[in-house]
Design a protein around this motif. Structure first.
Motif, PDB file in Angstrom:
ATOM      1  N   GLU A 167      -8.191  -0.969  -0.248  1.00 15.96           N
ATOM      2  CA  GLU A 167      -8.033  -1.778   0.969  1.00 15.96           C
ATOM      3  C   GLU A 167      -6.621  -2.372   1.066  1.00 15.96           C
ATOM      4  N   ASP A 168      -6.133  -2.919  -0.051  1.00 12.75           N
ATOM      5  CA  ASP A 168      -4.803  -3.538  -0.036  1.00 12.75           C
ATOM      6  C   ASP A 168      -3.700  -2.484   0.048  1.00 12.75           C
ATOM      7  N   ALA A 169      -3.927  -1.327  -0.572  1.00 14.02           N
ATOM      8  CA  ALA A 169      -2.956  -0.236  -0.470  1.00 14.02           C
ATOM      9  C   ALA A 169      -2.866   0.259   0.968  1.00 14.02           C
ATOM     10  N   ALA A 170      -4.011   0.314   1.660  1.00  9.39           N
ATOM     11  CA  ALA A 170      -4.023   0.730   3.064  1.00  9.39           C
ATOM     12  C   ALA A 170      -3.293  -0.291   3.933  1.00  9.39           C
ATOM     13  N   LEU A 171      -3.443  -1.573   3.590  1.00  9.74           N
ATOM     14  CA  LEU A 171      -2.732  -2.624   4.326  1.00  9.74           C
ATOM     15  C   LEU A 171      -1.226  -2.461   4.157  1.00  9.74           C
ATOM     16  N   GLU A 172      -0.784  -2.208   2.922  1.00  5.49           N
ATOM     17  CA  GLU A 172       0.647  -2.008   2.679  1.00  5.49           C
ATOM     18  C   GLU A 172       1.161  -0.816   3.487  1.00  5.49           C
ATOM     19  N   LYS A 173       0.413   0.274   3.483  1.00  5.40           N
ATOM     20  CA  LYS A 173       0.824   1.479   4.214  1.00  5.40           C
ATOM     21  C   LYS A 173       0.948   1.190   5.701  1.00  5.40           C
ATOM     22  N   LYS A 174      -0.025   0.463   6.251  1.00  8.66           N
ATOM     23  CA  LYS A 174      -0.006   0.145   7.677  1.00  8.66           C
ATOM     24  C   LYS A 174       1.203  -0.733   8.022  1.00  8.66           C
ATOM     25  N   LEU A 175       1.470  -1.729   7.177  1.00 12.57           N
ATOM     26  CA  LEU A 175       2.598  -2.617   7.430  1.00 12.57           C
ATOM     27  C   LEU A 175       3.924  -1.865   7.360  1.00 12.57           C
ATOM     28  N   LEU A 176       4.023  -0.929   6.426  1.00 13.97           N
ATOM     29  CA  LEU A 176       5.237  -0.118   6.334  1.00 13.97           C
ATOM     30  C   LEU A 176       5.413   0.764   7.567  1.00 13.97           C
ATOM     31  N   GLU A 177       4.312   1.336   8.029  1.00 17.98           N
ATOM     32  CA  GLU A 177       4.374   2.182   9.218  1.00 17.98           C
ATOM     33  C   GLU A 177       4.768   1.373  10.450  1.00 17.98           C
ATOM     34  N   ASP A 178       4.274   0.131  10.508  1.00 13.71           N
ATOM     35  CA  ASP A 178       4.573  -0.724  11.668  1.00 13.71           C
ATOM     36  C   ASP A 178       6.047  -1.122  11.722  1.00 13.71           C
ATOM     37  N   THR A 179       6.707  -1.132  10.559  1.00  9.91           N
ATOM     38  CA  THR A 179       8.115  -1.549  10.528  1.00  9.91           C
ATOM     39  C   THR A 179       9.083  -0.378  10.621  1.00  9.91           C
ATOM     40  N   GLU A 180       8.567   0.855  10.513  1.00  4.78           N
ATOM     41  CA  GLU A 180       9.438   2.027  10.610  1.00  4.78           C
ATOM     42  C   GLU A 180       9.901   2.223  12.056  1.00  4.78           C
ATOM     43  N   PRO A 181      11.196   2.541  12.260  1.00  6.38           N
ATOM     44  CA  PRO A 181      11.669   2.776  13.626  1.00  6.38           C
ATOM     45  C   PRO A 181      10.997   4.003  14.232  1.00  6.38           C
ATOM     46  N   LYS A 182      10.567   3.848  15.460  1.00  8.59           N
ATOM     47  CA  LYS A 182       9.884   4.947  16.147  1.00  8.59           C
ATOM     48  C   LYS A 182      10.915   5.822  16.879  1.00  8.59           C
ATOM     49  N   PRO A 183      10.730   7.170  16.860  1.00 11.57           N
ATOM     50  CA  PRO A 183      11.646   8.045  17.607  1.00 11.57           C
ATOM     51  C   PRO A 183      11.533   7.761  19.092  1.00 11.57           C
ATOM     52  N   PRO A 184      12.645   7.851  19.825  1.00  7.05           N
ATOM     53  CA  PRO A 184      12.590   7.572  21.268  1.00  7.05           C
ATOM     54  C   PRO A 184      11.691   8.578  21.981  1.00  7.05           C
ATOM     55  N   TYR A 218       1.735 -10.281  -0.278  1.00  9.28           N
ATOM     56  CA  TYR A 218       1.437  -9.979  -1.683  1.00  9.28           C
ATOM     57  C   TYR A 218       1.129  -8.506  -1.938  1.00  9.28           C
ATOM     58  N   ALA A 219       0.648  -7.785  -0.920  1.00  7.91           N
ATOM     59  CA  ALA A 219       0.195  -6.397  -1.115  1.00  7.91           C
ATOM     60  C   ALA A 219       1.375  -5.431  -1.069  1.00  7.91           C
ATOM     61  N   LYS A 220       2.137  -5.384  -2.157  1.00  9.77           N
ATOM     62  CA  LYS A 220       3.259  -4.450  -2.260  1.00  9.77           C
ATOM     63  C   LYS A 220       3.228  -3.776  -3.623  1.00  9.77           C
ATOM     64  N   THR A 221       3.256  -2.458  -3.611  1.00  8.88           N
ATOM     65  CA  THR A 221       3.167  -1.680  -4.845  1.00  8.88           C
ATOM     66  C   THR A 221       4.282  -2.037  -5.820  1.00  8.88           C
ATOM     67  N   GLU A 222       5.465  -2.365  -5.302  1.00  7.07           N
ATOM     68  CA  GLU A 222       6.601  -2.636  -6.185  1.00  7.07           C
ATOM     69  C   GLU A 222       6.398  -3.875  -7.056  1.00  7.07           C
ATOM     70  N   TYR A 223       5.494  -4.771  -6.649  1.00  7.91           N
ATOM     71  CA  TYR A 223       5.234  -5.944  -7.490  1.00  7.91           C
ATOM     72  C   TYR A 223       4.350  -5.590  -8.684  1.00  7.91           C
ATOM     73  N   ASP A 224       3.699  -4.435  -8.640  1.00 10.34           N
ATOM     74  CA  ASP A 224       2.902  -3.933  -9.764  1.00 10.34           C
ATOM     75  C   ASP A 224       1.778  -4.891 -10.131  1.00 10.34           C
ATOM     76  N   TRP A 225       0.966  -5.268  -9.108  1.00  7.03           N
ATOM     77  CA  TRP A 225      -0.182  -6.112  -9.408  1.00  7.03           C
ATOM     78  C   TRP A 225      -1.319  -5.870  -8.426  1.00  7.03           C
ATOM     79  N   SER A 226      -2.502  -6.247  -8.875  1.00  4.26           N
ATOM     80  CA  SER A 226      -3.685  -6.223  -8.018  1.00  4.26           C
ATOM     81  C   SER A 226      -3.872  -7.611  -7.424  1.00  4.26           C
ATOM     82  N   ILE A 227      -4.746  -7.722  -6.430  1.00  2.00           N
ATOM     83  CA  ILE A 227      -4.968  -9.007  -5.760  1.00  2.00           C
ATOM     84  C   ILE A 227      -6.461  -9.296  -5.675  1.00  2.00           C
TER      85      ILE A 227
END
Length: 254
Positions: free
Chosen positions: A218-235, A184-193
């Protein structure tokens, strides 16, 4: 994610595999004989929370209504503008006939990923265990499959689109915040939780997302962390490999 259906469930209706909860044929067959089943308890169990966030004159869309008594219970409690959808045509036909005397309550066969309503159509979109049923076949609650994640994202995008400014998406679920807020914590949905809970012994959760409000820090930080976790890491380059590259460059005759 086992145990979605409560222990009072008639064993005749349990599928051979949890993945069948996403199969419309399973639900069509089930609704041909099952009269009523309320996932996560009856409306009275969480009515106090619903009445805090849904006004009696709000226009309400119920996702995956099934054969639950919730729509009728809400109608009898004074809610008069209720639109119900389910992707089982058997369910919609049965429920429409059963509640034909409820003026202002309508029933439509529809997929949650493709809602046939204009933008900003509803004050409230409400779901009870519909998203749980979609995810119950997942092997681990720690992460959903790409297929299911895409399904949920399309559904939530449609929910957000159909909400009026200031409208609320109300989600009733057995999923605790650690797992459900990831969806649910995604900025593109344009809502609070905001999170609430009910139940004695077995705790259930009610999430209220308000359209047009920002995520909490708190929820914005969660979204940021989840996005960072899914980004491909440089070798990573080992020190030995790095030294070999430096030697190669140093020996180039220019």
């Amino acid at each position: 994610m086992e145990g979605l259906e409560e222990k009072t469930e008639n064993m005749d209706y349990l599928p051979d595999d949890n993945s069948r909860y996403k199969d419309v044929d399973y639900w069509d067959d089930r609704y041909k004989t099952e009269q009523c089943y309320d996932w996560l308890g009856s409306f009275s169990k969480f009515q106090h929370l619903i009445e805090q966030h849904i006004k009696k004159d709000d226009s309400v869309l119920i996702l995956g209504c099934g054969n639950s008594s919730m729509s009728a219970d809400m109608y009898n409690s004074g809610y008069r503008s209720i639109t119900n959808i389910d992707y089982s045509s058997v369910c919609i036909s049965t429920m429409s006939a059963r509640h034909s005397d409820c003026q202002g309550m309508t029933w439509h066969q529809m997929d949650v990923r493709q809602l046939s309503f204009p933008d900003a159509s509803f004050d409230v979109v409400l779901e009870k265990a519909t998203l749980d049923a979609i995810m119950v076949g997942e092997k681990s609650p720690w992460g959903v499959s790409p297929e299911t994640a895409h399904f949920i994202h399309k559904a939530l995008t449609e929910v957000s689109r159909c909400l009026k400014p200031g409208g609320r998406f109300v989600s009733v679920t057995f999923a605790d915040p650690f797992f459900r807020k990831r969806l649910y914590a995604k900025t593109e949905y344009d809502w609070s939780i905001k999170k609430y809970s009910y139940g004695e012994g077995l705790e259930y959760f009610v999430y209220v997302m308000t359209k047009g409000e920002e995520l909490s820090p708190e929820d914005a930080a969660l979204e940021k962390k989840l996005l960072e976790d899914t980004e491909p890491k440089p070798p990573t380059v080992s020190s030995a490999q790095s030294e070999d590259e430096e030697d190669f460059i140093a020996n180039i005759d220019i």
